[in-house]
Design a protein around this motif. Structure first.
Motif, PDB file in Angstrom:
ATOM      1  N   ASN A  84       0.805  -1.221   0.000  1.00  0.00           N
ATOM      2  CA  ASN A  84       0.000   0.000   0.000  1.00  0.00           C
ATOM      3  C   ASN A  84       0.841   1.274   0.000  1.00  0.00           C
ATOM      4  N   TYR A  85       2.151   1.153   0.300  1.00  0.00           N
ATOM      5  CA  TYR A  85       3.041   2.335   0.240  1.00  0.00           C
ATOM      6  C   TYR A  85       4.072   2.190  -0.880  1.00  0.00           C
ATOM      7  N   ASP A  86       4.682   1.017  -1.010  1.00  0.00           N
ATOM      8  CA  ASP A  86       5.636   0.692  -2.086  1.00  0.00           C
ATOM      9  C   ASP A  86       6.786   1.687  -2.190  1.00  0.00           C
ATOM     10  N   LEU A  87       7.359   2.074  -1.034  1.00  0.00           N
ATOM     11  CA  LEU A  87       8.564   2.920  -1.054  1.00  0.00           C
ATOM     12  C   LEU A  87       9.791   2.016  -1.090  1.00  0.00           C
ATOM     13  N   HIS A  88      10.888   2.543  -1.640  1.00  0.00           N
ATOM     14  CA  HIS A  88      12.103   1.736  -1.814  1.00  0.00           C
ATOM     15  C   HIS A  88      13.303   2.408  -1.164  1.00  0.00           C
ATOM     16  N   PRO A  89      14.196   1.622  -0.546  1.00  0.00           N
ATOM     17  CA  PRO A  89      15.438   2.196  -0.015  1.00  0.00           C
ATOM     18  C   PRO A  89      16.387   2.526  -1.165  1.00  0.00           C
ATOM     19  N   ILE A  90      16.979   3.722  -1.141  1.00  0.00           N
ATOM     20  CA  ILE A  90      17.874   4.121  -2.239  1.00  0.00           C
ATOM     21  C   ILE A  90      19.278   4.486  -1.760  1.00  0.00           C
ATOM     22  N   ILE A  91      19.411   4.887  -0.486  1.00  0.00           N
ATOM     23  CA  ILE A  91      20.716   5.305   0.046  1.00  0.00           C
ATOM     24  C   ILE A  91      20.836   4.751   1.463  1.00  0.00           C
ATOM     25  N   ALA A  92      21.977   4.119   1.767  1.00  0.00           N
ATOM     26  CA  ALA A  92      22.169   3.534   3.104  1.00  0.00           C
ATOM     27  C   ALA A  92      23.189   4.340   3.896  1.00  0.00           C
ATOM     28  N   GLU A  93      22.994   4.368   5.209  1.00  0.00           N
ATOM     29  CA  GLU A  93      24.016   4.925   6.090  1.00  0.00           C
ATOM     30  C   GLU A  93      25.139   3.901   6.251  1.00  0.00           C
ATOM     31  N   ASP A  94      26.364   4.386   6.304  1.00  0.00           N
ATOM     32  CA  ASP A  94      27.531   3.519   6.528  1.00  0.00           C
ATOM     33  C   ASP A  94      28.204   3.998   7.802  1.00  0.00           C
ATOM     34  N   TYR A  95      28.396   3.059   8.760  1.00  0.00           N
ATOM     35  CA  TYR A  95      28.903   3.432  10.078  1.00  0.00           C
ATOM     36  C   TYR A  95      30.396   3.187  10.232  1.00  0.00           C
ATOM     37  N   GLY A  96      31.097   3.006   9.103  1.00  0.00           N
ATOM     38  CA  GLY A  96      32.553   2.877   9.165  1.00  0.00           C
ATOM     39  C   GLY A  96      32.999   1.441   9.352  1.00  0.00           C
ATOM     40  N   SER A  97      34.268   1.276   9.663  1.00  0.00           N
ATOM     41  CA  SER A  97      34.900  -0.045   9.660  1.00  0.00           C
ATOM     42  C   SER A  97      34.307  -1.003  10.693  1.00  0.00           C
ATOM     43  N   THR A  98      33.627  -0.477  11.731  1.00  0.00           N
ATOM     44  CA  THR A  98      33.076  -1.383  12.756  1.00  0.00           C
ATOM     45  C   THR A  98      31.912  -2.188  12.215  1.00  0.00           C
ATOM     46  N   SER A  99      31.249  -1.694  11.164  1.00  0.00           N
ATOM     47  CA  SER A  99      30.026  -2.405  10.771  1.00  0.00           C
ATOM     48  C   SER A  99      29.586  -2.178   9.339  1.00  0.00           C
ATOM     49  N   ASP A 100      30.171  -1.306   8.593  1.00  0.00           N
ATOM     50  CA  ASP A 100      29.768  -0.896   7.251  1.00  0.00           C
ATOM     51  C   ASP A 100      28.276  -0.558   7.203  1.00  0.00           C
ATOM     52  N   THR A 101      27.517  -1.129   6.263  1.00  0.00           N
ATOM     53  CA  THR A 101      26.102  -0.754   6.158  1.00  0.00           C
ATOM     54  C   THR A 101      25.207  -1.678   6.974  1.00  0.00           C
ATOM     55  N   CYS A 102      25.749  -2.172   8.074  1.00  0.00           N
ATOM     56  CA  CYS A 102      24.969  -2.967   9.030  1.00  0.00           C
ATOM     57  C   CYS A 102      25.322  -2.465  10.429  1.00  0.00           C
ATOM     58  N   TYR A 103      24.520  -2.857  11.398  1.00  0.00           N
ATOM     59  CA  TYR A 103      24.921  -2.588  12.777  1.00  0.00           C
ATOM     60  C   TYR A 103      24.471  -3.753  13.651  1.00  0.00           C
ATOM     61  N   TYR A 104      24.959  -3.775  14.857  1.00  0.00           N
ATOM     62  CA  TYR A 104      24.634  -4.853  15.787  1.00  0.00           C
ATOM     63  C   TYR A 104      23.532  -4.399  16.743  1.00  0.00           C
TER      64      TYR A 104
END
Length: 689
Positions: A84-104
Motif C-alpha cells: 500500500n506504500y511501495d517505497l524503496h530504499p535508495i541510500i544507506a548509512e555507513d557506520y565505518g569499519s566497525t560495521s559498514d552498512t549494518c549494525y549490531y
C-alpha cells in the motif's frame, strides 16, 4: 567534521542537470529535526522541509508526493515497502569499519546487576521505539524464538500484550498511551523526539537514569566515557564488555536507509542533492537539542543502494523472517503439502500448468505453478516464499547462492549414471561457427555473436570470461559489433540481432530472457547462427547434434551438423564431435534451487514426480523432460533424471573452483553482475536465509 563520500559513478554531477528541476522535500517528525532541516535548506537550496507528526505520516506523505524522502530504520523500511506504500530504499548509512552498512542490535545493562538474558522476565525495559529494529523487532523476536516470551499468535492477542505481561514495565515509544509499555516513559510515549526516551540515546538515557534495567539499542550507542559502567547481555546467558559486540549481540541488522517512491529520476536527484551539500554536517545533531536527527550521528558516509532493491532485498530473508514471526503471518508455503514451481514466460507456464494438472492426486497436487517474466524475478519469488523451486543454469546458481538459495537436485544427461550417486553431470561450453566462414577465436573481434542469455554459463560467463582475460575490458560492445544476448538492455548492440517472438509489430518479447524470444537458450543461440543473425554461437556441446540431421524442431529440418565446426583459443577450427579437445571449459549441469529449509521436501517431491513422468515412468500422460511447445522448458530436454545434491552443499562447492574463478574474473565488470546479485550482496548482514 565527517564528510559525505561518494560511492557511485563519476557521472553524478552531470546527472543532476538531467533530473527534474525541483527541490527534495525531506520529511521530518519532530521540531528538532525540522530545525536541522531548515538549517540545511538555508545552506543547500535543493532541499525543502515538510513536518509531519509521525513516521507513518511521513511514509503516507511520500507515497502521496507531498514529501520525497526520509531516513528510516529497518522496521520502518519493512512498513514503507508494503504494497500500500511501495517505497524503496535508495541510500544507506555507513557506520565505518566497525560495521559498514549494518549494525549490531545489543542488550545493554549496568555492571553488577547480576542477571542474564534468560532472566529478563519481570524486569523493566527501555526500547528505542515500537516496531524499530534494535529496540523492538530483534529483541522481542529473539526472546520469542528462545521460548522465553509465550505468545500463541495474533488471533489470540497482539504481541504487545505478551511483551507487557513478560516485563514488569517498559518504555516503548509508540505503544498505546497508558499501557505498561509506556509506564517508564518520561514524556508522551510518542515515537518521536517529543519523548525523551525515544530512539537509541533515549533508550540508553532510560537505562542510565535507572528508569529501566536493560536497554535494547545498537552497538555504538554507549558513549566512550561511560563504557566501563555497562555490559552486554549475550544469547548464551553470559555477559560481555560493551566493545565485545561482534561476539555478543542479538543480531546484525541492515543500516538505516533513505526511502522514496519508485522513481529513478527522483532517486538520482536525492542522491546528487545530498552529494553536493557543502558547509553543513549532515551527520551531526549538535545545536538542535536532539540526537540522530535526519541521519544517525554515527554515520560516516552515505552509500548508494543498488538499483531495483526493494525493502525485502535490502533487509534480507533473515530479518524479514523475524518481522513476519512478530506478526505471526501464515505463509501459504507453511500450509501447503506441495511445492510451488516457478516458470519463466508464457511457454514454461503452459507446460507447468499441464504438469500441475497431471500431478493431481486424491490429496491435491504436489506441483503448483507460479510464474515471472525472468529467472531473477523467479529467484526473488523463491526468496520471498511466493514460490519454492526452479531449475536454473550454473550462472544463475551463482546468483541464487549469493541470495541465500541452495542447489538441491542436478540434471543428469547420461542415462547410465542415473542409478548412481557419483559425480554430478557436467557439459562443455563451446563456440560454434559455420564451416568455411574463416572465423577463428583469434579473429572473433568485430563479429556478431549469439548467446543463450546474459549471465548464463555456456552462453555468456565462459566465453566472456575468456574474452575479459584477453582484453581486460569490461565493455564487450567494443569486442562484438552486435549480437543477440537475451536479457541485455533493449538499446544494447546485444539486442539488435534478436528475433523476438516472430510477431510483425509490437513485439515485447524481443531480447527478453525467456523462451518467448526465439533466440533464447541453447537451441535459440544456435538458431541465431543458423539463420545468419550471428557469426558465432556460444552453446553447450550437444546442441548441434540435437538440432541437425533430422533432429530438432522445424527450423532445424535442413540443418546438417557437418556444416558447422568448433573454435577455441589457440587452435584452428575442429569438427563438432571434437568438443573434448576444443571447448571453453567443462561446467556444472543445471540445478534445481530452493530455500535451505525446503531441501528434503523438494527432493522428495521431485523424486516422486520423475518416477511418474520421467523416462520410463509409470505415467506417460505427461513427460517432465520433454518440451512440446518449445525447447528446454522447465528442464533441459536432454535430462535423463534428476539427482540429489547432498544436503549442506553450498553453491560454490557445487559450481567448483574452475567455474568460481571464471565468475570472479567476470564479476570484476560491474555491468556483468545482475541487479539482483548486487542487491543480495550489498550488505554483509543479509546473507542468511
Amino acid at each position: 567534521m565527517k564528510t559525505l563520500l561518494l560511492v557511485a559513478f563519476v557521472g553524478c554531477l552531470a546527472a543532476v542537470s538531467a533530473a527534474p528541476a525541483s527541490k527534495v522535500k525531506w520529511c521530518l517528525k519532530s521540531e528538532q529535526e525540522y530545525q536541522k532541516c531548515l538549517a540545511l535548506a538555508a545552506k543547500a537550496p535543493a532541499f525543502a522541509c515538510v513536518k509531519k507528526e509521525s513516521t507513518i505520516d511521513c511514509i503516507i506523505a511520500i507515497k502521496a508526493g507531498e514529501a520525497d524522502a526520509i531516513t528510516l530504520d529497518g522496521g520502518d523500511i519493512y512498513t514503507a515497502g508494503l504494497n500500500n506504500y511501495d517505497l524503496h530504499p535508495i541510500i544507506a548509512e555507513d557506520y565505518g569499519s566497525t560495521s559498514d552498512t549494518c549494525y549490531y542490535a545489543v542488550a545493554v545493562v549496568k555492571k553488577g546487576t547480576g542477571f542474564g538474558i534468560r532472566d529478563l522476565q519481570g524486569k523493566k525495559t527501555c526500547h528505542t521505539g515500537l516496531g524499530k529494529s534494535a529496540g523492538w523487532n530483534i529483541p522481542i523476536g529473539t526472546l520469542l524464538s528462545m521460548g522465553l516470551i509465550q505468545w500463541s499468535g495474533i488471533e489470540d492477542s497482539p504481541v504487545e500484550e505478551a511483551v507487557a505481561n513478560y516485563f514488569q514495565a517498559s518504555c516503548a515509544p509508540g505503544a498505546a498511551a497508558g499501557s505498561k509499555l509506556c509506564q517508564l516513559c518520561k514524556g508522551d510515549c510518542s515515537r518521536s523526539h517529543k519523548e525523551p526516551y525515544y530512539d537509541y540515546d533515549g533508550a540508553f538515557q532510560c537505562l542510565a537514569e535507572d528508569a529501566g534495567q536493560v536497554a535494547f539499542v545498537k552497538h555504538l550507542t554507549v558513549p566512550a566515557a561511560e563504557k566501563d559502567k555497562y555490559e552486554l547481555l549475550c544469547k548464551d546467558n553470559t555477559r560481555a564488555s560493551i566493545d565485545s559486540y561482534k561476539t555478543c549481540h542479538l543480531a546484525r541488522v541492515p543500516a538505516h536507509a533513505v526511502v522514496t517512491r519508485k522513481d529513478d529520476q527522483l532517486a538520482e536527484l536525492i542522491w546528487t542533492s545530498l552529494s553536493l551539500v557543502q558547509g553543513f554536517d549532515l551527520f551531526s545533531s549538535e545545536g538542535y537539542a536532539g540526537k540522530n536527527l535526519m541521519f544517525k550521528d554515527s554515520t560516516q558516509r552515505l552509500v548508494k543502494v543498488p538499483p531495483h532493491t526493494d525493502s525485502f532485498l535490502y533487509l534480507g530473508a533473515e530479518y524479514m523472517g523475524i518481522v513476519s514471526s512478530l506478526k505471526r503471518e501464515q505463509t501459504p508455503a507453511a500450509t501447503s503439502s506441495g511445492i510451488k514451481w516457478c516458470a519463466v514466460g508464457h511457454l514454461e507456464t503452459t507446460k507447468c500448468d499441464t504438469w500441475s494438472i497431471s500431478a493431481v492426486t486424491d490429496d491435491g497436487t504436489d506441483i503448483e505453478c507460479q510464474n515471472a517474466p525472468t529467472v531473477d524475478d523467479c529467484l526473488k519469488k523463491i526468496m520471498r516464499k511466493e514460490a519454492d523451486a526452479m531449475a536454473v543454469d550454473g550462472g544463475q546458481v551463482y546468483t541464487a547462492g549469493k541470495c541465500g538459495l541452495v542447489p538441491v537436485m542436478v540434471e543428469q544427461y547420461d542415462q547410465g549414471l542415473c542409478g548412481t550417486s557419483g559425480a554430478a553431470s557436467s557439459y562443455y561450453a563451446v563456440a560454434v561457427v559455420k564451416k568455411g566462414s574463416g572465423v577463428t577465436w583469434e579473429t572473433l573481434k568485430g563479429k556478431r555473436s549469439c548467446h543463450t542469455g546474459v549471465g548464463r554459463t555456456a552462453g555468456w560467463n565462459m566465453p566472456m570470461g575468456h574474452i575479459h582475460k584477453q582484453t581486460h575490458d569490461c565493455d564487450f560492445t567494443k569486442f562484438f559489433i552486435s549480437g543477440c544476448a537475451p536479457g541485455s538492455d533493449p538499446t544494447s548492440p546485444f539486442c539488435t540481432q534478436c528475433a523476438g517472438s516472430g510477431k510483425a509489430v509490437g513485439d515485447e518479447s524481443k531480447c527478453k530472457a525467456s523462451a518467448d524470444e526465439q533466440y533464447y537458450g541453447y537451441a535459440g543461440a544456435f538458431r541465431c547462427l543458423v539463420e545468419g543473425a550471428g557469426d558465432v554461437a556460444f552453446i553447450k556441446h550437444t546442441i548441434v547434434p540435437e538440432n541437425s540431421d533430422g533432429n530438432g524442431p522445424s527450423w532445424a529440418s535442413a540443418v546438417h551438423a557437418a556444416d558447422y565446426e568448433l573454435i577455441c583459443p589457440g587452435k584452428g577450427p575442429v569438427p563438432i564431435s571434437d568438443y573434448a579437445s576444443c571447448n571453453l571449459g567443462a561446467v556444472p549441469a543445471h540445478a534445481v534451487v530452493t530455500r535451505p529449509m525446503l531441501h528434503s521436501k523438494v527432493v522428495r517431491i521431485l523424486q516422486d514426480q520423475q518416477s511418474k513422468f520421467g523416462p520410463g515412468g509409470s505415467d506417460s500422460s505427461f513427460e517432465l523432460f520433454k518440451s512440446d511447445l518449445g525447447k528446454n522448458l522447465l528442464f533441459k530436454d536432454s535430462t535423463k533424471c534428476l539427482q540429489e545434491v547432498q544436503e549442506a552443499t553450498t553453491y560454490d562447492q557445487f559450481l567448483g573452483t574452475e567455474y568460481m574463478n571464471a565468475m570472479k574474473s567476470l564479476r570484476e565488470c560491474s555491468a556483468n553482475t545482475p541487479d539482483l546479485e548486487k542487491s543480495c550482496t550489498f550488505h554483509t548482514c543479509q546473507q542468511k536465509n
